[in-house]
Write an enzyme that holds these catalytic residues in place. Structure first.
Site, short mmCIF file in Angstrom:
data_model
loop_
_atom_site.label_atom_id
_atom_site.label_comp_id
_atom_site.label_asym_id
_atom_site.label_seq_id
_atom_site.Cartn_x
_atom_site.Cartn_y
_atom_site.Cartn_z
N ASP A 165 1.86 -10.19 1.88
CA ASP A 165 0.62 -10.01 1.12
C ASP A 165 0.06 -11.36 0.64
O ASP A 165 -1.10 -11.45 0.26
CB ASP A 165 0.88 -9.14 -0.12
CG ASP A 165 0.46 -7.70 0.06
OD1 ASP A 165 -0.51 -7.44 0.80
OD2 ASP A 165 1.10 -6.83 -0.57
N GLN B 189 3.02 -1.53 -1.86
CA GLN B 189 1.63 -1.08 -1.97
C GLN B 189 1.22 -1.03 -3.45
O GLN B 189 1.93 -0.50 -4.29
CB GLN B 189 1.50 0.31 -1.32
CG GLN B 189 0.09 0.85 -1.25
CD GLN B 189 -0.83 0.07 -0.31
OE1 GLN B 189 -0.39 -0.54 0.66
NE2 GLN B 189 -2.11 0.06 -0.64
N LYS C 172 -0.40 1.45 8.13
CA LYS C 172 0.31 0.18 8.29
C LYS C 172 1.54 0.37 9.17
O LYS C 172 1.78 -0.38 10.11
CB LYS C 172 0.72 -0.38 6.91
CG LYS C 172 -0.45 -1.02 6.17
CD LYS C 172 -0.12 -1.34 4.71
CE LYS C 172 -1.39 -1.85 4.03
NZ LYS C 172 -1.27 -2.02 2.58
N1 GUN Z 1 -3.72 -2.19 -2.47
C1 GUN Z 1 -5.00 -2.44 -2.10
N2 GUN Z 1 -5.06 -3.54 -1.31
C2 GUN Z 1 -3.79 -3.98 -1.16
C3 GUN Z 1 -3.22 -5.05 -0.43
O1 GUN Z 1 -3.89 -5.86 0.23
N3 GUN Z 1 -1.86 -5.17 -0.54
C4 GUN Z 1 -1.10 -4.31 -1.27
N4 GUN Z 1 0.20 -4.53 -1.32
N5 GUN Z 1 -1.61 -3.30 -1.95
C5 GUN Z 1 -2.95 -3.14 -1.89
#
Ligand code: GUN
Length: 296
Positions: free
Chosen positions: A122, A99, A55
């Site tokens: 998100d 995350q 990311k």
């Molecule tokens: N963990 C797995 N998928 C995601 C996501 O789309 N966003 C976040 N913040 N954590 C994740």
């Protein structure tokens, strides 16, 4: 027997990243605005570490400002909330992502709902969830957003009136993609582990979205002839030769003989998630500043 068209998420995501980079340039030139994304990782989960690294890397590649906060696994909820407050107040940061999963001492819902809803890239904040189900513009979860872009591109006649079966009811994928499909006038069935006759329901789907997190649970002969299949699963399984391989929630080798179009794993939905996160950071920056969104 005819084989399905493979939906190329990798190429699609590359196109979105180019559009994001162009939007960053435009915002900088017109408004001296550099969108910024903060990613927070608590603990050292190996899969999460890879996601977070990717990311940050892709954020920088588009010309955006990127910061990473890596906190120890024993970080308290209070400490994490203090960081969120700091990031909420930081005008150089337009998107905040924590995350998931977070360690047990932290309540993910409390943390998500502490993020400024306009910085919630998100799309998990309860305000953004409410907006999504109410049809009000807001930030939309990244993976469902990516799936919808691929569906619109793959089904040229449009989604109106199609029967979409979503297998899985998570807050991250199943529920938000159901809301998005409904918004596009699909008839939506949300299936889960207690659904009666799941194979029969899947066989009625014009659009089948698999988001259960169980390797190859959706069998090839559950796929109706000519259906479009979106496989959100990313499961690592034993490849039998001492190695492992990635597979989706759909039994791909058989499903590809039935479907009109299908996303492969890897290279389907996966790459779209980060591309849509970058897109959401542009959306968030424009929401906060009031500037027109160059991507809309
Ligand atoms: N963990 C797995 N998928 C995601 C996501 O789309 N966003 C976040 N913040 N954590 C994740």
């Amino acid at each position: 027997m005819s084989r399905a068209t493979l939906i190329d998420g990798k190429a699609f995501a590359a196109k979105i990243r180019q559009q994001v980079a162009a939007a960053v340039t435009q915002l900088q030139q017109q408004h001296q605005l550099q969108p910024g994304l903060a990613v927070v990782l608590v603990g050292a989960d190996p899969a999460s570490q890879i996601y977070v690294r990717n990311k940050a890397k892709q954020t920088l590649e588009t010309g955006m400002h990127s910061i990473e906060h890596r906190l120890p696994a024993d970080t308290s909820q209070t400490e994490l909330l203090e960081l969120i407050e700091q990031l909420n107040a930081d005008s150089a940061i337009h998107g905040i992502l924590v995350q998931l999963p977070v360690p047990r001492q932290i309540d993910a819902d409390v943390v998500i709902n502490a993020i400024d809803p306009n910085k919630d890239v998100d799309g998990f904040h309860i305000k953004n969830t409410g907006k999504l189900w109410s049809g009000i513009p807001g930030l939309i979860p990244c993976t469902p957003l990516g799936c919808m872009m691929m569906l619109r591109d793959t089904i040229p006649e449009g989604l109106v009136g199609k029967h979409a079966v979503v297998v899985g009811r998570s807050n991250i994928v199943g529920k938000p993609i159901s809301a998005l499909l409904l918004r596009e006038h699909c008839t939506v069935s949300i299936a889960h582990s207690r659904t009666k006759d799941l194979p029969g329901l899947c066989r009625e789907a014009d659009i089948l979205v698999a988001a259960v997190g169980r390797a190859e649970m959706i069998k090839g002969d559950w796929v109706r002839k000519g259906a479009t299949v979106i496989d959100v699963g990313i499961n690592r399984i034993d490849a039998g030769n001492g190695k492992t391989r990635l597979t989706g929630d759909v039994e791909f080798a058989a499903a590809v003989q039935h479907a009109a179009a299908i996303t492969p794993v890897p290279g389907g939905v996966g790459p779209m998630t980060i591309a849509c996160l970058l897109r959401n950071t542009i959306t968030a920056a424009c929401l906060q500043t009031g500037y027109a969104n160059p991507m809309e």
